[in-house]
Scaffold this motif. Sequence first.
Motif, PDB file in Angstrom:
ATOM      1  N   UNK A 264       0.809  -1.216   0.000  1.00 34.83           N
ATOM      2  CA  UNK A 264       0.000   0.000   0.000  1.00 34.83           C
ATOM      3  C   UNK A 264       0.845   1.270   0.000  1.00 34.83           C
ATOM      4  N   UNK A 265       2.142   1.138   0.287  1.00 35.90           N
ATOM      5  CA  UNK A 265       2.977   2.329   0.471  1.00 35.90           C
ATOM      6  C   UNK A 265       2.995   3.218  -0.763  1.00 35.90           C
ATOM      7  N   UNK A 266       3.197   2.625  -1.951  1.00 39.49           N
ATOM      8  CA  UNK A 266       3.341   3.431  -3.161  1.00 39.49           C
ATOM      9  C   UNK A 266       2.061   4.179  -3.535  1.00 39.49           C
ATOM     10  N   UNK A 267       0.876   3.519  -3.560  1.00 39.74           N
ATOM     11  CA  UNK A 267      -0.335   4.302  -3.858  1.00 39.74           C
ATOM     12  C   UNK A 267      -0.640   5.371  -2.814  1.00 39.74           C
ATOM     13  N   UNK A 268      -0.316   5.111  -1.549  1.00 43.26           N
ATOM     14  CA  UNK A 268      -0.543   6.127  -0.516  1.00 43.26           C
ATOM     15  C   UNK A 268       0.362   7.330  -0.751  1.00 43.26           C
ATOM     16  N   UNK A 269       1.632   7.085  -1.086  1.00 42.67           N
ATOM     17  CA  UNK A 269       2.557   8.185  -1.371  1.00 42.67           C
ATOM     18  C   UNK A 269       2.074   8.977  -2.582  1.00 42.67           C
ATOM     19  N   UNK A 270       1.561   8.264  -3.609  1.00 43.98           N
ATOM     20  CA  UNK A 270       1.051   8.952  -4.805  1.00 43.98           C
ATOM     21  C   UNK A 270      -0.124   9.858  -4.452  1.00 43.98           C
ATOM     22  N   UNK A 271      -1.028   9.367  -3.593  1.00 42.68           N
ATOM     23  CA  UNK A 271      -2.174  10.178  -3.156  1.00 42.68           C
ATOM     24  C   UNK A 271      -1.698  11.394  -2.365  1.00 42.68           C
ATOM     25  N   UNK A 272      -0.740  11.182  -1.464  1.00 49.88           N
ATOM     26  CA  UNK A 272      -0.220  12.297  -0.673  1.00 49.88           C
ATOM     27  C   UNK A 272       0.435  13.349  -1.568  1.00 49.88           C
ATOM     28  N   UNK A 273       1.150  12.902  -2.590  1.00 55.71           N
ATOM     29  CA  UNK A 273       1.803  13.866  -3.492  1.00 55.71           C
ATOM     30  C   UNK A 273       0.765  14.711  -4.221  1.00 55.71           C
ATOM     31  N   UNK A 274      -0.311  14.083  -4.693  1.00 48.11           N
ATOM     32  CA  UNK A 274      -1.368  14.835  -5.381  1.00 48.11           C
ATOM     33  C   UNK A 274      -1.959  15.891  -4.452  1.00 48.11           C
ATOM     34  N   UNK A 275      -2.205  15.497  -3.186  1.00 49.40           N
ATOM     35  CA  UNK A 275      -2.771  16.440  -2.208  1.00 49.40           C
ATOM     36  C   UNK A 275      -1.791  17.562  -1.908  1.00 49.40           C
ATOM     37  N   UNK A 276      -0.520  17.211  -1.667  1.00 46.30           N
ATOM     38  CA  UNK A 276       0.481  18.220  -1.328  1.00 46.30           C
ATOM     39  C   UNK A 276       0.690  19.211  -2.474  1.00 46.30           C
ATOM     40  N   UNK A 277       0.706  18.703  -3.715  1.00 49.63           N
ATOM     41  CA  UNK A 277       0.926  19.585  -4.870  1.00 49.63           C
ATOM     42  C   UNK A 277      -0.166  20.640  -5.000  1.00 49.63           C
ATOM     43  N   UNK A 278      -1.344  20.355  -4.471  1.00 53.45           N
ATOM     44  CA  UNK A 278      -2.480  21.261  -4.645  1.00 53.45           C
ATOM     45  C   UNK A 278      -2.739  22.138  -3.424  1.00 53.45           C
ATOM     46  N   UNK A 279      -1.903  22.040  -2.419  1.00 53.15           N
ATOM     47  CA  UNK A 279      -2.093  22.843  -1.214  1.00 53.15           C
ATOM     48  C   UNK A 279      -0.947  23.825  -1.058  1.00 53.15           C
ATOM     49  N   UNK A 280      -1.294  25.103  -0.939  1.00 48.11           N
ATOM     50  CA  UNK A 280      -0.263  26.146  -0.851  1.00 48.11           C
ATOM     51  C   UNK A 280       0.705  25.915   0.297  1.00 48.11           C
ATOM     52  N   UNK A 281       0.182  25.479   1.454  1.00 41.87           N
ATOM     53  CA  UNK A 281       1.013  25.356   2.646  1.00 41.87           C
ATOM     54  C   UNK A 281       1.858  24.084   2.670  1.00 41.87           C
ATOM     55  N   UNK A 282       1.585  23.133   1.752  1.00 40.72           N
ATOM     56  CA  UNK A 282       2.269  21.837   1.812  1.00 40.72           C
ATOM     57  C   UNK A 282       2.970  21.477   0.502  1.00 40.72           C
TER      58      UNK A 282
END
Length: 386
Positions: free
Chosen positions: A318-336
Amino acid sequence: MKNMPITVRRAIELLGLFFLVWAMFIGREILAPLLLAFFLSLVLLPIYYFLRKHRFPEVLAIGLSILVMILVFGVLIWFIVSQTSNLVADLPTIRQNITHHLSNLSAWINAKTHFSPDQQLKFMKEQSDSLLNNAVNMLTGAAGSAVSVIIFIALLPLYTFLILFYQNLLLRFIFLWFPAESHERVKEALSEIKSIIKSYLTGLLIQVTYMTVLVGGALLLIGIKHALLIGVVFAFLNLIPYVGALIGNIIGVLLTLASSSDLWPIFTVLITIAVAQFLDNNILMPRIVGAKVKINALAVIVGLLIGGKIAGIVGMFLALPIIAVLKIIFDRMNNLKQWGVLLGDERPSQSPMRHPQLRKQEPKVQSQLAAENNIQPPKNNAASIS
């Protein structure tokens, strides 16, 4: 939070990251099947939508989608069990081959070192006793582990059914977390997550199939015993980046050593696996999964270690898909956004120490880096969630 000093904001981010990992470790027995069910539900969505389009009742459409998933896993389990039973049937021959290889190894060690056969036998007896004690300790907790596996398998289809059934409720819950002006960007992020996870997991299923055919079929044609079992084991271990391929090579060599008294099959297995890996890494997998989100190797290895520590093999998967999801979220948040940069593979060709523009979070800079690294950037990158 915008008015806070930068050091306080970074401290809060690090504390949040720590408590997130800690919470995942504490609740791993609940979160592991829940996360896996979430990812599987994304893969089953096309089947569910197809059935709903043909006027199937909602509950029946979900049930049939899950039935397809159970049938696929059932066929895989049956195949592995049947191949393992063939291996068990060859145990007398395997014992003879192991004795033959150990005798050759003992003679070679005796010729190259000062260790006599008696000393080697004493050393092997000590190691065997230690291994036996460890095996007894492992078997002591086997009942609890078996119960955990049964509960995991039972919860997986139940969680998948409930996630599909309550998908609209869960989506509404997510949108209510954000102000109305951010809803369009949240919708784009959710669509991107669904697309990437679905293509990733579907690609893994295709990858297991063709790696089994490539490795197992090639070894079967050459005449290697238990070729299909080696192919299946390697195909599944290959799903774990970097680490899985190494373990798969070791297991393939051990199975070949145990099944043959000659050494040439070992080199055949290694060459076949190397060719299959080259085709997989450079030609097949990039075309199947695509390059929508790339994670750098350092983030993948650290994620695998953390996932393995939290939830074992399931956590590593599960590590790789979770990291991919986190990257998508982080890329779209100004603070992260800086965390998205840390996870990504947009490696600058020049140093930010000499080129100040590389220190900025401007969309133009990120698009340039994505182009340099042949990466598809997120859609509407200029729009971010505050």
